[in-house]
Design a protein around this motif. Structure first.
Motif, PDB file in Angstrom:
ATOM      1  N   THR A  87      -0.436 -40.826 -29.712  1.00 43.34           N
ATOM      2  CA  THR A  87      -0.606 -40.296 -31.384  1.00 43.34           C
ATOM      3  C   THR A  87      -0.308 -40.897 -32.589  1.00 43.34           C
ATOM      4  OG1 THR A  87       1.568 -39.755 -30.490  1.00 43.34           O
ATOM      5  CG2 THR A  87       0.167 -38.116 -30.275  1.00 43.34           C
ATOM      6  N   GLY A  89      -1.279 -43.670 -32.977  1.00 45.17           N
ATOM      7  CA  GLY A  89      -2.552 -44.422 -33.935  1.00 45.17           C
ATOM      8  C   GLY A  89      -2.477 -45.983 -33.874  1.00 45.17           C
ATOM      9  N   ARG A 459       4.934 -33.608 -35.639  1.00 43.64           N
ATOM     10  CA  ARG A 459       5.373 -34.796 -35.959  1.00 43.64           C
ATOM     11  C   ARG A 459       6.134 -34.666 -37.627  1.00 43.64           C
ATOM     12  NH1 ARG A 459       2.755 -40.622 -36.144  1.00 43.64           N
ATOM     13  NH2 ARG A 459       3.841 -40.351 -33.883  1.00 43.64           N
ATOM     14  N   PRO A 627     -11.119 -42.850 -35.297  1.00 40.79           N
ATOM     15  CA  PRO A 627     -10.663 -43.308 -34.111  1.00 40.79           C
ATOM     16  C   PRO A 627     -12.275 -43.534 -33.068  1.00 40.79           C
ATOM     17  CG  PRO A 627      -9.988 -40.981 -34.879  1.00 40.79           C
ATOM     18  CD  PRO A 627     -10.575 -41.630 -35.923  1.00 40.79           C
ATOM     19  N   GLY A 764      -5.119 -38.281 -31.992  1.00 36.46           N
ATOM     20  CA  GLY A 764      -4.531 -38.347 -33.391  1.00 36.46           C
ATOM     21  C   GLY A 764      -5.995 -36.967 -33.923  1.00 36.46           C
ATOM     22  N   SER A 767      -4.352 -33.495 -32.172  1.00 34.66           N
ATOM     23  CA  SER A 767      -2.814 -33.059 -31.733  1.00 34.66           C
ATOM     24  C   SER A 767      -3.000 -32.363 -33.450  1.00 34.66           C
ATOM     25  CB  SER A 767      -1.754 -33.979 -32.692  1.00 34.66           C
ATOM     26  OG  SER A 767      -2.099 -35.261 -33.163  1.00 34.66           O
ATOM     27  N   ARG A 768      -4.269 -32.370 -33.862  1.00 32.71           N
ATOM     28  CA  ARG A 768      -4.516 -31.229 -35.349  1.00 32.71           C
ATOM     29  C   ARG A 768      -4.525 -30.386 -35.098  1.00 32.71           C
ATOM     30  NH1 ARG A 768      -7.972 -33.917 -38.192  1.00 32.71           N
ATOM     31  NH2 ARG A 768      -8.409 -35.647 -37.288  1.00 32.71           N
TER      32      ARG A 768
END
Length: 846
Positions: A87, A89, A459, A627, A764, A767-768
C-alpha cells in the motif's frame, strides 16, 4: 561491495552525430534519449558507518568514477527477486520517507553473499550533495548513496553481509533524506521525491529454479516487473462451473498463504519464465494427459504437490483428488498453510501489509505499527502508518479516536509551525506549536472524528510543519540548518473508542476491505459470470482472490452465469454488453449514457501479443508514479463525446474525486434557473425534515433492524468519459438486508475488463475504493468515487442495547435535520410538561 554502472548508450552518440530526422528513443523505447547510469563507485559502496562524501573530513577524498559501458551491457545485469507491491507504493516523498518491503527467501537463497539492487529516479529539485538513499536489511544498514538521478534511471547494488538474510520473511527498508536544491520554503518540500523502479529493484539471489521450492515456500514465488504475482491456470479445454469454482478457491488460497496482494490471473497453456506459478486443478480423470502429471504420483485422495521449475516452465502447483469434495479438502489444507517464519522485523512487516487490526477499546503504541523515533532537522516531517478497522464499522460522528502524541520541538520556529493529522487524504486535525522557546510534550491528545475513518484499511499521516523565519530566504547558516527542529517519539499511542457495528449499504469500502457482505452467515455468496471467455473469467478470479486476501479467508463463491433474486449476496463481473439494462438501472446507472461513451471501445478486437503484459517502465510513468499494471492495451478507439482535460471544468474538485461528469449548457441553465427561483431556506429545511422523517418511518415500519431505506429513486450517476471500469453496489429490488446486495464490476469488453481489474487490484488503487460508485481509468490508475445519497444501515451483530445506542447515535449524526427536529420536539415537550406542572403550584394572584 560492487557497483554496476550503465551510462550513455550508442543511440545518444548517434543523435549527437546528426541523426536529426529519426525519432529519439530511450532505453525503455519511447521519448527522448536519456542516460541510464549509476552514481560513482566511491559513493554507492560506502559502508553504513562511513560519512557521506562532501560532508566533514571525508570530503577531501575524491570518488573513483566507474568506467563507462555501452548501453548493450544492460542485458548483462542478472535478474533480481523483485520487491512486492504494498500500500505504500514505490515512491519516497518529502524530506524524509521510508518504504518497507517484506521479502520471503528460501533456505538456499539465504546462503552466500546476496546483493540488494535499487533502481531509482528522482525529482530534478533534489540536491544530490545533501540528499541520501539508505538501504537496510532486517534493521542493519547495508549501503548508502547520493540521490542524483533527475534525468535517468540509475541502478546501484549493495553486497549484503553473509548471514544477513534468513529463511522466511526479511524486512528491506529504503529510506530517503532529501533536501531542495534552491528553495528552503515549506512548500518546496512537496516537490521532493525519489521513485523506485520495481522492474529492476530487488534481491539478487539464486532463482527459485536453482534453489528449489516446497509447498511451505509459496511466499517465495517471485513477482513480475510490477510487483504482482502471475498465476497461470493451466487448461486444455473449457472447464465446467464446478471445476472453475475449485480453481477460484485454489487461487484465493495461494494469495492467502503467500500474503500476495496482487495475483494477476490468466487461463491458458503452461507459463514459462522466472516469475509466477502455474496452477493445475482438477480431478484425477480431468488431469489425465496433462504434461508431467505423472510426477505427482498416484492420486487416490486429496492431493497437493509442487512440480519443480524448469527452463521451459515456471513452478507448478497441482491441486487434485478423486472428486470435487476431495479437491476442496486439499484447498482447505493449502489455505491453512503453516506458521509464518522469518526475522522479527520481517514477520512484523509481513503482518502489517494489511494494516494493524483495531477493535473497540484498543490502545496501541505506534512502535507496534512500524513507526520509529525520529529526530528531524528539516521543515516537514511526515510519519505514515496503516490500521485496519472492522468491515462492519459504522463511520459517523458519534465518537473520536484519540492520538496521544509524544515528542518535542525546538525554539525559534515560525508562527505557522503546527502538527497536521490526515486520514485517508483528508485533514482531520491541526495543532499549533505556540511556544517560541520550544516545548517537550507528552501525551498531547489530538481527537480524530470517527466520521473521517472508513471500514477496512485506513492510512494515517502525521505531519510536523516546523519552518523557521530564515527559511523564507535560505538565510540559515550551515550549523543552523543542521539543528534538530522536531522529535517524534514512537511511544505515541492511538486509542479506539467503542465502535458501532453495523453494515452500511451501499459501501464499496466495506466490500473491498473485508469481503462484506460475502462473509455473512446465511446464503452462499454468488459470483455471476454471464460470459465464460478467458478474459472475463480471469477478471473474476482476480477479484475473488483480492476479496479473499482482504477478508483473510477463502470466500466460498458459487459460480453462476445469471443472477437470481433471493439467492444471497451477488457479485457480477462482466463486460457491459452482458449486463441487462434493468440491472444497470437498478444499480443507479444510466444504460444509455454508458452505451454512448463505451460504444466505440466495445467494438475493439484483441490486439496481438498484449494480453497479460506489463507495460514498459517509461520515465514519464515513473515520474507520474503510475502503478505498473495500470495501462490499457493500445486500441484504436474514439471516446464518444467531448473529453475535458484532467482537472478541468467547474465540477472537478480538488483531490481528483468527482461524482458527476461535466455539466452541459442546458444543465447549467437549469441550475441557475433553480437557484434564482429558490424558496426561503427555512422552507427548504422544513421540506427536508418532512422528507427525512417520512423515510425514517418507512424504514422503521418495514424492518425493525433497518434505520433508513436506500432510496431507489436516486438520480442515475453519470460515468466519466475516460472511465474504463465501473464498480457499483446497491440493494436488489425489494431487498432488506446484506443478503440482498448486488455488486457489479463491468467494462466495455472482456479485454479491457481484464486489463482494468489488473490495475484495480493494485494496493494503492484498491485501498481508495469507496462509496456507491467507483470509476477507474486504468490508463493511469485514477479513481473517482461517488457517495450514496441515502444508505441503509443494518446491524450485523446480535441485538444489544449497547450497540443499538451507538448505531442510533451514528445514524443521527448522519441525519442532522432529523436530530434537530427531535431536539426541537423534546424541547417543546419539556416546555409543555413544565408549564403543566407549575400551573397549580403556589398561590394564584387575584
Amino acid at each position: 561491495m560492487r557497483v554496476t554502472t550503465i551510462t550513455r548508450g550508442l543511440l545518444a552518440l548517434a543523435l549527437v552525430g546528426g541523426a536529426t530526422e529519426a525519432r529519439p528513443q530511450s532505453f525503455i523505447g519511447a521519448g527522448p534519449a536519456e542516460r541510464f547510469s549509476v552514481p560513482p563507485a566511491g559513493d554507492a559502496l560506502r559502508r553504513g558507518g562511513e560519512p557521506m562524501r562532501g560532508r566533514g573530513p571525508a570530503a577531501a577524498v575524491a570518488p573513483t568514477p566507474a568506467p563507462a559501458v555501452r548501453e548493450g551491457a544492460l542485458a548483462t545485469i542478472g535478474p533480481a527477486r523483485r520487491l512486492p507491491a504494498t500500500t505504500g507504493g514505490f515512491r519516497l516523498e518529502g524530506e524524509e520517507d521510508v518504504l518497507r518491503f517484506p521479502v520471503y527467501v528460501t533456505e538456499a537463497q539465504s546462503r552466500g553473499r546476496p546483493r540488494l539492487r535499487v533502481s531509482y529516479l528522482s525529482a530534478i529539485s533534489v540536491a544530490p550533495e545533501t540528499s541520501e538513499l539508505v538501504a537496510s536489511v532486517n534493521g542493519v544498514v547495508v549501503g548508502r548513496t547520493r540521490i542524483q538521478a533527475p534525468g535517468a534511471v540509475k541502478v546501484v547494488e549493495f553486497e549484503l553481509p553473509e548471514g544477513s538474510l534468513k529463511l522466511g520473511y526479511n524486512a528491506i527498508d529504503l529510506a530517503a533524506s532529501q533536501r531542495h536544491r534552491v528553495d528552503c520554503s515549506l512548500n518546496a518540500t512537496y516537490e521532493l521525491w525519489t521513485q523506485i523502479d520495481p522492474s529492476r529493484s530487488g534481491l539478487v539471489v539464486a532463482p527459485v529454479a536453482a534453489a528449489g521450492i516446497e509447498l511451505k515456500d509459496l511466499a517465495a514465488l517471485e513477482p513480475d516487473d510490477g510487483g504482482a504475482l502471475p498465476v497461470r491456470v493451466v487448461i486444455n479445454d473449457k472447464p465446467s462451473l464446478p471445476r472453475l469454482e475449485r480453481m477460484f478457491h485454489a487461487i484465493e488460497a495461494i494469495g492467502l498463504v503467500g500474503r500476495i496482494a496482487r495475483p494477476v490471473v490468466e487461463f491458458g497453456s503452461v507459463m514459462t519464465g522466472r516469475s509466477g506459478i502455474n496452477l493445475i486443478v482438477g480431478t484425477a480423470a480431468e488431469l489425465r494427459g496433462t504434461p508431467d502429471i505423472e510426477a505427482v504420483g498416484p492420486i487416490t485422495g486429496p492431493k497437493l504437490a509442487m512440480l519443480p521449475p524448469r527452463e521451459d516452465r515456471a513452478p507448478a502447483l497441482v491441486v487434485s483428488g478423486t472428486s470435487y469434495d476431495e479437491i476442496e479438502s486439499a484447498i482447505a489444507t493449502l489455505a491453512r498453510g503453516t506458521e509464518p517464519y522469518g526475522t522479527p522485523r520481517g514477520l512484523k512487516a509481513a503482518a502489517l501489509l494489511r494494516g494493524a487490526p483495531l477493535e473497540s477499546g484498543d490502545r496501541i503504541a505506534l512502535h507496534a505499527l512500524g513507526v520509529a523515533t525520529r529526530e528531524f532537522s528539516g521543515r516537514l516531517l511526515t510519519t505514515r502508518f496503516d490500521v485496519q478497522l472492522p468491515p462492519d464499522f459504522l463511520p459517523a460522528d458519534y465518537g473520536k479516536m484519540l492520538l496521544n502524541l509524544s515528542g518535542a520541538y525546538a525554539s525559534g520556529l515560525a508562527s505557522e509551525a503546527r502538527i497536521l493529522v490526515d486520514l485517508n487524504g483528508r485533514n482531520a486535525a491541526s495543532v499549533p506549536l505556540p511556544q517560541t522557546r520550544g516545548e517537550v510534550f507528552e501525551n498531547t491528545t489530538i481527537p480524530l472524528p470517527l466520521g473521517l475513518w472508513r471500514p477496512g484499511l485506513n492510512r494515517v499521516e502525521i505531519s510536523a510543519q516546523v519552518p523557521t523565519p530564515g527559511d523564507a530566504t535560505c538565510a540559515a547558516s550551515t550549523s543552523e540548518s543542521k539543528r534538530e527542529r522536531f522529535l517524534f517519539l514512537d511511544r505515541t499511542t492511538l486509542s479506539v473508542p467503542n465502535l458501532a457495528r453495523a453494515a452500511r449499504i451501499p459501501d464499496l469500502a466495506a466490500t473491498t476491505s473485508g469481503g462484506a457482505p460475502f462473509l455473512e452467515d446465511g446464503k452462499r455468496p454468488r459470483l455471476v459470470l454471464p460470459v465464460l471467455d478467458r478474459d472475463t473469467v480471469a477478471a473474476g478470479a482476480m477479484i475473488a482472490a483480492r476479496l479473499a486476501s482482504a477478508a483473510g479467508r477463502v470466500i466460498d463463491f458459487e459460480l453462476a452465469t445469471e443472477a437470481q433474486s433471493g439467492t444471497g449476496p451477488t457479485l457480477m463481473v462482466a463486460p457491459v454488453r452482458a449486463v441487462a439494462p434493468a440491472t444497470l438501472t437498478g444499480l443507479g446507472l444510466d444504460p444509455e449514457q454508458i452505451r454512448r461513451i463505451w460504444e466505440a471501445r466495445a467494438e475493439t478486437a484483441r490486439p496481438a501479443g498484449q494480453s497479460g503484459s506489463v507495460p514498459a517502465p517509461t520515465l514519464d510513468r515513473l515520474r507520474r508514479n503510475v502503478p505498473a499494471r495500470c495501462s490499457l492495451p493500445d486500441l484504436s478507439f474514439r471516446v464518444a463525446g467531448p473529453v475535458p482535460p484532467r482537472g478541468a471544468g467547474p465540477d472537478a474538485p480538488a483531490g481528483g474525486r468527482t461524482g458527476r461528469a461535466s455539466a452541459s449548457d442546458g444543465d447549467l441553465v437549469t441550475k441557475w434557473d433553480e437557484t434564482l427561483r429558490a424558496r426561503h431556506p427555512l422552507v427548504e429545511a422544513a421540506d427536508g425534515l418532512v422528507e427525512r422523517a417520512s423515510a425514517t418511518v418507512r424504514g422503521l415500519l418495514g424492518e425493525t433492524r433497518t434505520w433508513i431505506d436506500a432510496d431507489a429513486s436516486e438520480r442515475a450517476s453519470a460515468v466519466p468519459p475516460r472511465a474504463s471500469l465501473i464498480l457499483a453496489q446497491a440493494l436488489s429490488s425489494g431487498g432488506i438486508g446484506v443478503d440482498d446486495t448486488t455488486t457489479l464490476i463491468t467494462a466495455p469488453n472482456p479485454l479491457l475488463l481484464k486489463a482494468s481489474v489488473a490495475c484495480l487490484i493494485d494496493p494503492g488503487v484498491w485501498s481508495r475504493i469507496g462509496g456507491r460508485f467507483a470509476f477507474l481509468d486504468a490508463a493511469d490508475g485514477r479513481l473517482d468515487t461517488v457517495e450514496p445519497d441515502t444508505v441503509r444501515i443494518v446491524e450485523t451483530r446480535p441485538p444489544s442495547l449497547w450497540n443499538l445506542r451507538l448505531v442510533v447515535a451514528g445514524w443521527l449524526s448522519m441525519n442532522p435535520a432529523v436530530y434537530a427536529a427531535l431536539a426541537l420536539a423534546l424541547a417543546l415537550c419539556l416546555g409543555l410538561t413544565t408549564a403543566l406542572m407549575v400551573r397549580n403550584v403556589g398561590r394564584r394572584n387575584a
